[in-house]
Design an enzyme around this catalytic site. Sequence first.
Site, PDB file in Angstrom:
ATOM      1  N   GLY A  43      14.612  27.903  30.357  1.00 16.17           N
ATOM      2  CA  GLY A  43      14.975  27.087  29.195  1.00 16.17           C
ATOM      3  C   GLY A  43      16.050  27.654  28.288  1.00 16.17           C
ATOM      4  CG  ASP A  99      13.325  26.452  25.796  1.00 16.22           C
ATOM      5  OD1 ASP A  99      12.356  27.126  25.369  1.00 16.22           O
ATOM      6  OD2 ASP A  99      13.227  25.692  26.777  1.00 16.22           O
ATOM      7  CG  ASP A 102       5.491  22.465  21.868  1.00 16.05           C
ATOM      8  OD1 ASP A 102       5.209  21.910  20.784  1.00 16.05           O
ATOM      9  OD2 ASP A 102       5.157  21.983  22.972  1.00 16.05           O
ATOM     10  CE  LYS A 130       8.673  19.945  20.819  1.00 15.07           C
ATOM     11  NZ  LYS A 130       7.833  19.459  21.926  1.00 15.07           N
ATOM     12  CG  PHE A 151       9.028  16.263  25.862  1.00 14.63           C
ATOM     13  CD1 PHE A 151       8.279  17.437  25.992  1.00 14.63           C
ATOM     14  CD2 PHE A 151       9.953  15.951  26.837  1.00 14.63           C
ATOM     15  CE1 PHE A 151       8.462  18.276  27.088  1.00 14.63           C
ATOM     16  CE2 PHE A 151      10.139  16.787  27.933  1.00 14.63           C
ATOM     17  CZ  PHE A 151       9.387  17.952  28.056  1.00 14.63           C
ATOM     18  CB  VAL A 152      13.944  17.517  22.579  1.00 17.71           C
ATOM     19  CG1 VAL A 152      13.659  16.769  21.289  1.00 17.71           C
ATOM     20  CG2 VAL A 152      13.477  18.964  22.476  1.00 17.71           C
ATOM     21  CG  ASP A 158      12.354  21.541  32.234  1.00 15.91           C
ATOM     22  OD1 ASP A 158      12.047  22.306  31.285  1.00 15.91           O
ATOM     23  OD2 ASP A 158      11.563  21.255  33.148  1.00 15.91           O
ATOM     24  NE  ARG A 164      15.513  23.966  33.722  1.00 16.13           N
ATOM     25  CZ  ARG A 164      14.428  24.302  33.028  1.00 16.13           C
ATOM     26  NH1 ARG A 164      14.518  24.495  31.734  1.00 16.13           N
ATOM     27  NH2 ARG A 164      13.262  24.439  33.618  1.00 16.13           N
TER      28      ARG A 164
END
Length: 179
Positions: A43, A99, A102, A130, A151-152, A158, A164
């Site tokens: 990521g 990345d 979460d 987040k 969700f991004v 990904d 990606r």
Amino acid sequence: MRGDLEKILIDEPAILARLDGLAEEITKDYQGKDFTVIALLNGSIIFMADLLRRIPLPLTLDCLRVSSYHGGTETTGKVTFHQMNMPEVRGRHVLLLDDILDSGLTLAAVSARIMEEQPASVRVCVLLKKRKERYAHADSDYTGFEIGDEFVVGYGLDYQERYRNLPFIGVLRPEMTRG
Ligand code: IMP
Ligand code: MG
């Protein structure tokens, strides 16, 4: 690919402008320190490439492959390390790159594992964080952007290993992540 998106959340110029700021902060803090960047694969790979080229300091780079997601859009709650050996960081300052923060599970597990190697310090830098309650104890020292709890994908992130290579961060249309 672009057609799978509901919207672009952060466009490429905005990402790159923010990286200038992040790199400046990191450069100031790590001036004169011997440090190792540990990037979490896959990521953080695009974030890492763009960020590190903005940091004009001597550093060493290692990558760690871990996973906590197994295809869906929710964490499975278990972090798996995919290599036998940890980077050699005893006595060194470590900057972990990921990345997105979460649930915090991944970074909590990785930080704990790195601490066992007795580094001089461990800090965390994430592109995205987040806004949500985190059940694992992890936070970032450097944060690119705070985003809502959605969700991004793109810029390294990904959904089932796709998207990606999008140069920006976007939100998938809901039907793309259904069943
Ligand atoms: P955490 O352990 O729940 O903090 O999340 C760890 C990993 O889940 C991140 O490094 C990402 O690879 C993945 N992840 C979490 N949220 C998203 C998202 O919105 N899009 C894509 N991947 C995500
Ligand atoms: Mg993923």
